[in-house]
Design an enzyme around this catalytic site. Structure first.
Site, short mmCIF file in Angstrom:
data_model
loop_
_atom_site.label_atom_id
_atom_site.label_comp_id
_atom_site.label_asym_id
_atom_site.label_seq_id
_atom_site.Cartn_x
_atom_site.Cartn_y
_atom_site.Cartn_z
N SER A 75 -18.32 56.88 91.44
CA SER A 75 -17.44 55.92 92.10
C SER A 75 -17.44 56.01 93.62
O SER A 75 -16.77 55.19 94.27
CB SER A 75 -16.00 56.07 91.57
OG SER A 75 -15.88 55.44 90.30
N LYS A 80 -18.12 52.84 95.48
CA LYS A 80 -17.10 51.90 95.95
C LYS A 80 -16.87 51.97 97.46
O LYS A 80 -16.27 51.06 98.03
CB LYS A 80 -15.80 52.12 95.18
CG LYS A 80 -15.93 51.84 93.68
CD LYS A 80 -14.61 52.04 92.95
CE LYS A 80 -14.73 51.71 91.47
NZ LYS A 80 -15.30 52.80 90.67
N SER A 89 -9.70 53.53 91.72
CA SER A 89 -11.13 53.51 91.39
C SER A 89 -11.39 52.59 90.20
O SER A 89 -12.15 52.92 89.28
CB SER A 89 -11.68 54.92 91.10
OG SER A 89 -13.08 54.96 91.25
N LYS A 132 -12.40 59.20 99.20
CA LYS A 132 -12.71 58.70 97.86
C LYS A 132 -13.28 59.79 96.97
O LYS A 132 -14.01 60.66 97.44
CB LYS A 132 -13.71 57.55 97.97
CG LYS A 132 -14.02 56.83 96.66
CD LYS A 132 -12.91 55.88 96.27
CE LYS A 132 -13.15 55.24 94.92
NZ LYS A 132 -12.96 56.18 93.78
#
Length: 375
Positions: free
Chosen positions: A51, A54, A111, A213
């Site tokens: 993820s 992203k 997420s 993140k």
């Protein structure tokens, strides 16, 4: 003093002698103001981003907003294709909509894979067109070990990056789009009755954390790009391939503490001088989710016990997480998606992400502050 010596030995074992080829965790610590690399390990090795993908999805969306292709109030509609993505998800139904601003919060904090695809479809007209823009942007940014296949990071063998490339991308986000940094600092998003929480434990347990993140798939292990600021100094850490949220968080916090304390004098490189290396991305699936997982996790816990029950921890601060309230705009049907426009943002691969500054060679023998026992 004996405890501190043992702590350094534990860190040295983690960095230099972790078993198999796939377990050589890529790690990177840089000064975000100068771009100086304070510590690196396998920073140019190919790795599956999960993820952390992203981050680029957000970057391309920020770029589209700056160009006027979409706005922060543009509806982002959950298509059937977006709805059918695997978790983690927002919980929204097909044809439900969020504003672009709220969608960015839900995607980056929770997420949410469905929202990432919905953003891609809204900005690019289709996820395929959007991913082409992601790859074009990666090329312009000089992310030479990066290739995207989808917008959310669900595993695909062709979806690869490196710690070095992730740091470059994250620095560009911070420099070009600072107005969006509060999104990365947010710990939870409320959406109706749902409370969508971040998986970044540093936000609530490491004072000074400012984002960014986390990511996880079996093939990558647990990944993170994190930033922190203390006493006017800002650092960025990238840690890839963790076996648990505990290990990922503690390793990241230790890197920060070493950097802030001056224990890491530097490598003499800036981030743009870190070279990517050729080769296929490591596949962590047998070690994280396969038959070897039990033995591998036990090996890793023995090598790095920080944060386990009865052990000291670096994540003992109590920080009130930032909460953002998003609004479900309801189910919108037959709302045309914006058509993709030609051309991308004018980003030059040679544009420096930070001023060049040469530091003294790293002093890995220096001691970090002693971690405190968990309550």
């Amino acid at each position: 003093m004996l405890f501190l010596r043992r702590l350094f030995v534990t860190f040295a074992v983690l960095v230099l002698a972790l078993g198999s080829q796939a377990s050589a965790n890529p790690m990177l610590l840089i000064d975000t103001d100068s771009g100086a690399v304070l510590f690196e390990q396998e920073a140019g090795a190919a790795w599956h981003p999960a993820s952390l993908t992203k981050l680029m999805t957000a970057f391309v969306a920020f770029q589209a907003i700056s160009e006027g292709r979409v706005g922060l109030d543009t509806p982002v509609i959950i298509s059937k294709r977006a709805f059918n993505q695997a978790p983690s998800k927002s919980g929204l139904k097909v044809d439900s909509a969020l504003s672009m601003q709220d969608a960015l919060y839900v995607m980056l904090v929770k997420s949410a894979n469905d929202v990432a695809v919905a953003i891609a479809e809204t900005v690019g007209g289709s996820e395929k067109a959007f991913v082409a823009e992601m790859n074009n942007t990666a090329t312009k940014l000089g992310m030479t070990n990066t290739h995207y296949v989808n917008a959310n990071g669900l595993h695909n063998d062709g979806q690869v990056t490196s710690a070095r490339d992730l740091a470059v991308l994250s620095l560009y986000i911070r420099q070009l789009y600072p107005q969006y940094l509060p999104i990365f600092e947010t710990e939870a998003v409320t959406l109706g009755k749902a409370n969508l929480e971040s998986n970044n434990d540093l936000l609530t347990h490491f004072a000074g954390t400012t984002g960014m993140k986390t990511g996880y798939v079996c093939a990558s292990g647990l990944n993170i790009v994190a930033t922190a600021q203390r006493n006017g100094r800002s650092l960025m850490a990238v840690v890839l391939g963790g076996v648990s949220a505990r290990e990922r968080g503690e390793m990241t916090a230790e890197l920060f503490l070493r950097g802030f304390s001056g224990a890491l004098g530097g490598t003499g490189k800036t981030i743009l001088q870190v070279a990517n290396t050729a080769g296929a991305a490591a596949d962590m699936r047998p070690l994280i989710c396969g038959k070897q997982a039990k033995a591998y996790v036990a090996e890793r816990e023995a090598a790095y016990p920080i944060g386990l029950k009865g052990q000291p921890s670096y994540l003992t601060d109590e920080v009130k997480g930032r909460v953002y309230a998003a609004t479900n705009l309801g189910q919108l049907r037959d709302v045309p998606l914006p058509r993709p426009r030609p051309g991308y943002a004018r980003i030059q691969a040679s544009t420096p992400v930070a001023a060049v500054a040469i530091e003294q060679p790293a002093n890995l023998g220096a001691i970090v502050p002693r971690p405190r026992p968990r309550p």
